[in-house]
Design a protein around this motif. Structure first.
Motif, PDB file in Angstrom:
ATOM      1  N   MET A 121      39.185   6.607   6.398  1.00  0.00           N
ATOM      2  CA  MET A 121      38.188   6.608   5.573  1.00  0.00           C
ATOM      3  C   MET A 121      38.311   7.982   4.862  1.00  0.00           C
ATOM      4  O   MET A 121      37.737   8.180   3.638  1.00  0.00           O
ATOM      5  N   LEU A 122      38.939   8.844   5.591  1.00  0.00           N
ATOM      6  CA  LEU A 122      39.000  10.247   4.966  1.00  0.00           C
ATOM      7  C   LEU A 122      40.124  10.402   4.081  1.00  0.00           C
ATOM      8  O   LEU A 122      40.555  11.358   3.619  1.00  0.00           O
TER       9      LEU A 122
ATOM     10  N   ASN B 213      57.724  -2.429  -1.497  1.00  0.00           N
ATOM     11  CA  ASN B 213      56.073  -2.346  -1.416  1.00  0.00           C
ATOM     12  C   ASN B 213      55.567  -1.108  -0.644  1.00  0.00           C
ATOM     13  O   ASN B 213      55.939  -1.226   0.506  1.00  0.00           O
ATOM     14  N   VAL B 214      54.961  -0.265  -1.092  1.00  0.00           N
ATOM     15  CA  VAL B 214      54.419   0.916  -0.434  1.00  0.00           C
ATOM     16  C   VAL B 214      52.917   0.793  -0.552  1.00  0.00           C
ATOM     17  O   VAL B 214      52.229   0.736  -1.703  1.00  0.00           O
ATOM     18  N   ASN B 215      52.100   0.547   0.718  1.00  0.00           N
ATOM     19  CA  ASN B 215      50.696   0.436   0.505  1.00  0.00           C
ATOM     20  C   ASN B 215      50.050   1.169   1.668  1.00  0.00           C
ATOM     21  O   ASN B 215      51.012   1.662   2.549  1.00  0.00           O
ATOM     22  N   ALA B 216      48.880   0.960   1.871  1.00  0.00           N
ATOM     23  CA  ALA B 216      48.132   1.733   2.992  1.00  0.00           C
ATOM     24  C   ALA B 216      47.014   0.903   3.705  1.00  0.00           C
ATOM     25  O   ALA B 216      46.602   0.017   2.781  1.00  0.00           O
ATOM     26  N   ILE B 217      46.889   1.044   4.747  1.00  0.00           N
ATOM     27  CA  ILE B 217      45.724   0.549   5.247  1.00  0.00           C
ATOM     28  C   ILE B 217      44.897   1.755   5.857  1.00  0.00           C
ATOM     29  O   ILE B 217      45.117   2.622   6.251  1.00  0.00           O
ATOM     30  N   ALA B 218      43.281   1.492   5.381  1.00  0.00           N
ATOM     31  CA  ALA B 218      42.622   2.572   5.522  1.00  0.00           C
ATOM     32  C   ALA B 218      41.455   2.019   6.675  1.00  0.00           C
ATOM     33  O   ALA B 218      40.417   1.270   6.084  1.00  0.00           O
ATOM     34  N   PRO B 219      41.741   2.427   7.964  1.00  0.00           N
ATOM     35  CA  PRO B 219      40.769   1.772   9.061  1.00  0.00           C
ATOM     36  C   PRO B 219      39.617   2.627   9.007  1.00  0.00           C
ATOM     37  O   PRO B 219      39.498   3.686   8.514  1.00  0.00           O
ATOM     38  N   GLY B 220      38.311   1.836   9.172  1.00  0.00           N
ATOM     39  CA  GLY B 220      37.381   2.600   9.387  1.00  0.00           C
ATOM     40  C   GLY B 220      37.133   3.229  10.950  1.00  0.00           C
ATOM     41  O   GLY B 220      38.057   3.679  11.131  1.00  0.00           O
ATOM     42  N   TYR B 221      36.158   2.795  11.546  1.00  0.00           N
ATOM     43  CA  TYR B 221      35.850   3.774  12.818  1.00  0.00           C
ATOM     44  C   TYR B 221      36.312   2.696  13.891  1.00  0.00           C
ATOM     45  O   TYR B 221      35.569   1.706  14.214  1.00  0.00           O
ATOM     46  N   PHE B 222      37.428   2.950  14.743  1.00  0.00           N
ATOM     47  CA  PHE B 222      37.735   2.228  15.892  1.00  0.00           C
ATOM     48  C   PHE B 222      37.844   2.828  16.954  1.00  0.00           C
ATOM     49  O   PHE B 222      37.880   3.906  17.114  1.00  0.00           O
ATOM     50  N   SER B 223      37.561   1.944  17.993  1.00  0.00           N
ATOM     51  CA  SER B 223      37.657   2.464  19.357  1.00  0.00           C
ATOM     52  C   SER B 223      39.130   2.719  20.081  1.00  0.00           C
ATOM     53  O   SER B 223      39.624   1.864  20.321  1.00  0.00           O
TER      54      SER B 223
ATOM     55  N   VAL C  37      51.721  -6.798  -4.570  1.00  0.00           N
ATOM     56  CA  VAL C  37      50.516  -5.601  -4.273  1.00  0.00           C
ATOM     57  C   VAL C  37      51.304  -4.341  -3.988  1.00  0.00           C
ATOM     58  O   VAL C  37      52.257  -4.177  -3.211  1.00  0.00           O
ATOM     59  N   HIS C  38      51.024  -3.375  -4.851  1.00  0.00           N
ATOM     60  CA  HIS C  38      51.797  -2.064  -4.721  1.00  0.00           C
ATOM     61  C   HIS C  38      50.817  -0.937  -4.743  1.00  0.00           C
ATOM     62  O   HIS C  38      49.941  -0.818  -5.828  1.00  0.00           O
ATOM     63  N   GLY C  39      51.014  -0.029  -4.182  1.00  0.00           N
ATOM     64  CA  GLY C  39      50.172   1.694  -4.248  1.00  0.00           C
ATOM     65  C   GLY C  39      48.712   1.319  -3.833  1.00  0.00           C
ATOM     66  O   GLY C  39      48.114   2.020  -4.203  1.00  0.00           O
ATOM     67  N   THR C  40      48.230   0.178  -3.132  1.00  0.00           N
ATOM     68  CA  THR C  40      46.950   0.301  -2.909  1.00  0.00           C
ATOM     69  C   THR C  40      46.415   0.537  -1.261  1.00  0.00           C
ATOM     70  O   THR C  40      47.581   0.645  -0.508  1.00  0.00           O
ATOM     71  N   LEU C  41      45.111   0.977  -1.149  1.00  0.00           N
ATOM     72  CA  LEU C  41      44.641   0.935   0.329  1.00  0.00           C
ATOM     73  C   LEU C  41      43.954  -0.008   0.622  1.00  0.00           C
ATOM     74  O   LEU C  41      42.935  -0.390  -0.031  1.00  0.00           O
ATOM     75  N   VAL C  42      44.166  -0.624   1.723  1.00  0.00           N
ATOM     76  CA  VAL C  42      43.277  -1.874   2.190  1.00  0.00           C
ATOM     77  C   VAL C  42      42.349  -1.402   3.233  1.00  0.00           C
ATOM     78  O   VAL C  42      42.842  -1.041   4.074  1.00  0.00           O
ATOM     79  N   PRO C  43      41.056  -1.211   2.890  1.00  0.00           N
ATOM     80  CA  PRO C  43      40.274  -0.676   3.947  1.00  0.00           C
ATOM     81  C   PRO C  43      39.894  -1.820   4.993  1.00  0.00           C
ATOM     82  O   PRO C  43      39.590  -2.982   4.338  1.00  0.00           O
ATOM     83  N   VAL C  44      39.853  -1.564   6.202  1.00  0.00           N
ATOM     84  CA  VAL C  44      39.586  -2.767   7.310  1.00  0.00           C
ATOM     85  C   VAL C  44      38.432  -1.766   7.939  1.00  0.00           C
ATOM     86  O   VAL C  44      38.769  -0.835   9.201  1.00  0.00           O
ATOM     87  N   ASP C  45      37.240  -1.768   7.550  1.00  0.00           N
ATOM     88  CA  ASP C  45      36.256  -0.983   7.892  1.00  0.00           C
ATOM     89  C   ASP C  45      34.970  -1.522   8.360  1.00  0.00           C
ATOM     90  O   ASP C  45      33.674  -0.814   8.342  1.00  0.00           O
ATOM     91  N   GLY C  46      34.751  -2.715   8.545  1.00  0.00           N
ATOM     92  CA  GLY C  46      33.329  -3.247   8.824  1.00  0.00           C
ATOM     93  C   GLY C  46      32.683  -3.273   7.721  1.00  0.00           C
ATOM     94  O   GLY C  46      31.317  -3.097   8.014  1.00  0.00           O
ATOM     95  N   GLY C  47      32.947  -2.759   6.449  1.00  0.00           N
ATOM     96  CA  GLY C  47      32.125  -2.657   5.412  1.00  0.00           C
ATOM     97  C   GLY C  47      31.443  -1.325   5.219  1.00  0.00           C
ATOM     98  O   GLY C  47      30.910  -0.826   4.273  1.00  0.00           O
ATOM     99  N   TRP C  48      32.080  -0.283   5.898  1.00  0.00           N
ATOM    100  CA  TRP C  48      31.730   1.160   5.892  1.00  0.00           C
ATOM    101  C   TRP C  48      31.718   1.596   4.383  1.00  0.00           C
ATOM    102  O   TRP C  48      30.657   2.413   3.822  1.00  0.00           O
ATOM    103  N   LEU C  49      32.756   1.256   3.738  1.00  0.00           N
ATOM    104  CA  LEU C  49      32.554   1.944   2.131  1.00  0.00           C
ATOM    105  C   LEU C  49      31.851   1.254   1.160  1.00  0.00           C
ATOM    106  O   LEU C  49      31.403   1.744   0.021  1.00  0.00           O
ATOM    107  N   ALA C  50      31.169  -0.058   1.811  1.00  0.00           N
ATOM    108  CA  ALA C  50      30.340  -0.802   0.923  1.00  0.00           C
ATOM    109  C   ALA C  50      29.031  -0.297   1.070  1.00  0.00           C
ATOM    110  O   ALA C  50      28.328  -0.648   0.217  1.00  0.00           O
ATOM    111  N   ARG C  51      28.923   0.554   1.979  1.00  0.00           N
ATOM    112  CA  ARG C  51      27.531   0.995   2.352  1.00  0.00           C
ATOM    113  C   ARG C  51      26.985   2.097   0.945  1.00  0.00           C
ATOM    114  O   ARG C  51      27.643   2.925   0.854  1.00  0.00           O
TER     115      ARG C  51
END
Ligand code: NAP
Length: 251
Positions: A144-145, A180-190, A237-251
């Protein structure tokens, strides 16, 4: 055949002994990939999980705070498995302090692992993928940062924002080469990474209140995005960040 099938592919996963890296290695193996696990702590449980799925596993001992292991990681993986198809840059650290008190050590330590070694390992693996001539998949574990400033973690925010930039920069250069170069953007994980946050009652409550899904992420929540970005399903799919964040960024 499923577009998510990874049978016959070899994936390097850094920091695969625990947390998100362990979950990603297991998810890739479930989809059919063999795993080269890179890190400084023996990935005992991950080996067990991957081999139980019938996939091959190789442990490469490496401290990613320096450039020393980079060429060794590539050569050992190629010697063992014959090539490299997927790289997951997951290993990362965080240091917390007020910006006014932040030390050079806390700056350099985070930037070295999260950004510098990640870039140069990606460079070495990317060169190998180009020599092989069969494309490849690179997945950076952002945050997220990569979008936000965070609280008392300036070097972490800089490293993860930088990693988003590196993801886009490499995608621009390598998309045309079938990598393909991409990223995953995790939200807050335990995981260990968020132990301090979760034990701070106020921060923990505030974070949870902002997550639309109503819970912290569990490491298993990350695997689907990793398989998608590692597989033919994401070939355009190239150069993107896929947020996996429980909706954090949508807030
Ligand atoms: P974690 O449980 O602390 O795992 C971090 C991994 O990185 C461990 O395997 C660790 O190995 C490895 N590592 C750290 N420094 C290393 C070094 N110098 N050399 C080799 N390996 C090293 O945390 P995690 O949450 O799973 O973190 C994985 C990635 O996700 C990190 O890049 C983190 O920034 C990112 N992320 C996590 C969250 C979250 O909420 N948890 C959110 C956004 C992004 P050791 O066990 O030996 O220390």
């Amino acid at each position: 055949m499923s577009p998510f099938d990874l049978t016959g592919k070899t994936a390097i996963v850094t920091g695969a002994n625990t947390g998100l890296g362990q979950a990603i290695a297991t998810a890739l193996a479930t989809a059919g990939a063999d795993i080269a696990a890179v890190g400084r702590t023996p990935p005992v449980d991950t080996r067990f999980a991957v081999e139980a799925l019938g996939r091959r596993f190789h442990d490469i001992s490496a401290d990613l705070s320096t450039m020393e292991p980079i060429s060794r990681i590539v050569s050992e993986t190629v010697d063992h498995f014959g090539g490299i198809d997927i790289l997951v840059n997951n290993a990362g650290i965080i240091r917390r302090n007020d910006a006014a008190l932040f030390t050079e050590d806390d700056w350099d330590a985070v930037m070295d692992v999260n950004l510098k070694t990640t870039f140069f390992l990606t460079q070495a693996v990317g060169r190998r993928m180009m020599e092989q001539g069969r494309g490849g998949k690179i997945i950076n574990i952002a945050s997220m940062l990569s979008y936000q400033g965070g609280v008392r973690v300036p070097s972490y925010a800089a490293s993860k924002s930088g990693l988003a930039g590196v993801t886009r920069a490499l995608a621009n250069e390598w998309a045309g080469k079938g990598i393909n170069v991409n990223a995953i953007a995790p939200g807050y994980f335990s995981t260990n990474n968020t132990e301090a946050l979760r034990s701070d009652e106020i921060r923990s409550r505030d974070i949870l209140a902002r997550i639309p899904a109503g819970r912290w992420g569990r490491p298993d929540d990350i695997g689907g995005a990793a398989v998608f970005l590692a597989s033919a399903a994401s070939d355009y799919v190239h150069g993107t960040l896929v947020p996996v964040d429980g909706g954090w960024l949508a807030r």
